[in-house]
Design a protein around this motif. Structure first.
Motif, mmCIF file in Angstrom:
data_model
loop_
_atom_site.group_PDB
_atom_site.id
_atom_site.type_symbol
_atom_site.label_atom_id
_atom_site.label_comp_id
_atom_site.label_asym_id
_atom_site.label_seq_id
_atom_site.Cartn_x
_atom_site.Cartn_y
_atom_site.Cartn_z
ATOM 1 N N THR A 30 32.780 37.169 42.336
ATOM 2 C CA THR A 30 33.421 37.394 43.629
ATOM 3 C C THR A 30 34.867 37.855 43.456
ATOM 4 O OG1 THR A 30 34.085 35.068 43.810
ATOM 5 C CG2 THR A 30 31.991 35.679 44.810
ATOM 6 N N LEU A 31 35.333 38.587 44.423
ATOM 7 C CA LEU A 31 36.700 39.098 44.405
ATOM 8 C C LEU A 31 37.680 37.978 44.735
ATOM 9 C CD1 LEU A 31 38.582 41.576 44.216
ATOM 10 C CD2 LEU A 31 38.229 41.875 46.678
ATOM 11 N N VAL A 32 38.706 37.852 43.918
ATOM 12 C CA VAL A 32 39.736 36.836 44.126
ATOM 13 C C VAL A 32 40.964 37.446 44.808
ATOM 14 C CG1 VAL A 32 41.305 35.219 42.989
ATOM 15 C CG2 VAL A 32 38.977 35.514 42.122
ATOM 16 N N ALA A 33 41.423 38.555 44.252
ATOM 17 C CA ALA A 33 42.624 39.209 44.786
ATOM 18 C C ALA A 33 42.678 40.634 44.281
ATOM 19 C CB ALA A 33 43.884 38.456 44.368
ATOM 20 N N GLN A 34 43.375 41.473 45.027
ATOM 21 C CA GLN A 34 43.555 42.846 44.594
ATOM 22 C C GLN A 34 44.933 43.352 44.994
ATOM 23 O OE1 GLN A 34 40.311 44.930 46.671
ATOM 24 N NE2 GLN A 34 41.833 45.813 48.044
ATOM 25 N N VAL A 35 45.407 44.336 44.222
ATOM 26 C CA VAL A 35 46.689 44.959 44.524
ATOM 27 C C VAL A 35 46.537 46.465 44.337
ATOM 28 C CG1 VAL A 35 47.511 44.472 42.158
ATOM 29 C CG2 VAL A 35 49.163 45.012 43.983
ATOM 30 N N THR A 36 46.936 47.216 45.346
ATOM 31 C CA THR A 36 46.807 48.671 45.277
ATOM 32 C C THR A 36 47.982 49.277 44.521
ATOM 33 O OG1 THR A 36 48.030 49.087 47.306
ATOM 34 C CG2 THR A 36 45.673 48.616 47.528
ATOM 35 N N SER A 37 47.921 50.556 44.283
ATOM 36 C CA SER A 37 48.998 51.253 43.586
ATOM 37 C C SER A 37 50.287 51.258 44.400
ATOM 38 C CB SER A 37 48.579 52.683 43.248
ATOM 39 O OG SER A 37 48.182 53.366 44.408
ATOM 40 N N SER A 38 50.165 51.083 45.699
ATOM 41 C CA SER A 38 51.344 51.040 46.561
ATOM 42 C C SER A 38 51.877 49.620 46.726
ATOM 43 C CB SER A 38 51.022 51.632 47.927
ATOM 44 O OG SER A 38 50.033 50.871 48.573
ATOM 45 N N GLY A 39 51.171 48.655 46.136
ATOM 46 C CA GLY A 39 51.642 47.273 46.181
ATOM 47 C C GLY A 39 51.043 46.412 47.269
ATOM 48 N N SER A 40 50.103 46.947 48.020
ATOM 49 C CA SER A 40 49.448 46.164 49.051
ATOM 50 C C SER A 40 48.512 45.135 48.414
ATOM 51 C CB SER A 40 48.649 47.084 49.973
ATOM 52 O OG SER A 40 47.964 46.347 50.947
ATOM 53 N N LYS A 41 48.608 43.887 48.873
ATOM 54 C CA LYS A 41 47.864 42.789 48.252
ATOM 55 C C LYS A 41 46.926 42.136 49.258
ATOM 56 C CE LYS A 41 51.973 41.896 45.490
ATOM 57 N NZ LYS A 41 53.044 40.929 45.152
ATOM 58 N N THR A 42 45.756 41.765 48.793
ATOM 59 C CA THR A 42 44.831 40.989 49.602
ATOM 60 C C THR A 42 44.238 39.882 48.743
ATOM 61 O OG1 THR A 42 43.028 42.521 49.111
ATOM 62 C CG2 THR A 42 44.233 42.885 51.156
ATOM 63 N N TYR A 43 43.853 38.793 49.406
ATOM 64 C CA TYR A 43 43.354 37.610 48.719
ATOM 65 C C TYR A 43 42.080 37.101 49.377
ATOM 66 C CZ TYR A 43 48.114 37.415 46.818
ATOM 67 O OH TYR A 43 49.299 37.705 46.183
ATOM 68 N N ALA A 44 41.250 36.480 48.575
ATOM 69 C CA ALA A 44 40.130 35.742 49.132
ATOM 70 C C ALA A 44 40.685 34.549 49.901
ATOM 71 C CB ALA A 44 39.206 35.260 48.013
ATOM 72 N N GLU A 45 39.973 34.175 50.941
ATOM 73 C CA GLU A 45 40.442 33.067 51.777
ATOM 74 C C GLU A 45 40.596 31.783 50.971
ATOM 75 O OE1 GLU A 45 38.167 32.715 55.328
ATOM 76 O OE2 GLU A 45 38.950 30.727 55.825
ATOM 77 N N SER A 46 39.749 31.595 49.980
ATOM 78 C CA SER A 46 39.753 30.364 49.198
ATOM 79 C C SER A 46 41.001 30.213 48.326
ATOM 80 C CB SER A 46 38.505 30.300 48.315
ATOM 81 O OG SER A 46 38.474 31.413 47.431
ATOM 82 N N VAL A 47 41.715 31.294 48.062
ATOM 83 C CA VAL A 47 42.894 31.217 47.200
ATOM 84 C C VAL A 47 44.175 31.576 47.934
ATOM 85 C CG1 VAL A 47 41.455 31.792 45.216
ATOM 86 C CG2 VAL A 47 42.816 33.588 46.300
ATOM 87 N N GLN A 48 44.045 31.981 49.188
ATOM 88 C CA GLN A 48 45.220 32.381 49.969
ATOM 89 C C GLN A 48 46.246 31.249 49.998
ATOM 90 O OE1 GLN A 48 45.419 35.483 51.848
ATOM 91 N NE2 GLN A 48 47.563 34.900 51.996
ATOM 92 N N GLY A 49 47.491 31.590 49.690
ATOM 93 C CA GLY A 49 48.553 30.595 49.696
ATOM 94 C C GLY A 49 48.714 29.840 48.387
#
Length: 121
Positions: free
Chosen positions: A46-65
């Motif tokens: 499963t996806l935990v987190a990702q960061v784009t080349s522009s620096g945009s970040k997203t997180y799985a709800e389970s690890v957010q924060g």
């Protein structure tokens, strides 16, 4: 040949912290999105987190924060700072990157070999 190498895994007590790193090497023209996945025994990756080349970040709800993803594009590095770790965070963590090897090549998906994170008292 492109390689992604993870490091920083290990055994940690609940509530502790670990910092994972992913280093990309080889013939690389551009790295686009970089991601951390994890796979626990008997479960899907499963996806935990990702960061784009522009620096945009997203997180799985389970690890957010609790987890913080970062990257140094110049050094072709990506990190995952994992805080307040829980036993359910135990898994093999994989680095993933979408990248182009040359200016004219297609974007391809690459994986590291994985690093074990075990959260246990």
């Amino acid at each position: 040949q492109v390689q992604l190498v993870e490091s920083g895994g290990g055994l940690v007590q609940p509530g502790g912290s670990l910092r994972l790193s992913c280093a990309a090497s080889g013939s690389i023209f551009t790295i686009y999105t970089m991601k951390w996945y994890r796979q626990a025994p008997g479960k899907e990756r499963t996806l935990v987190a990702q960061v784009t080349s522009s620096g945009s970040k997203t997180y799985a709800e389970s690890v957010q924060g609790r987890f913080i993803i970062s990257r140094d594009s110049a050094k072709k590095l990506m990190n995952l700072q994992m805080n307040s770790l829980k036993p359910e965070d135990t898994a093999v963590y994989y680095c993933n990157a979408d990248l182009r090897e040359t200016r004219s090549s297609n974007v391809r998906d690459y994986w590291g070999q994985g690093t074990q994170v075990t959260v246990s008292s």
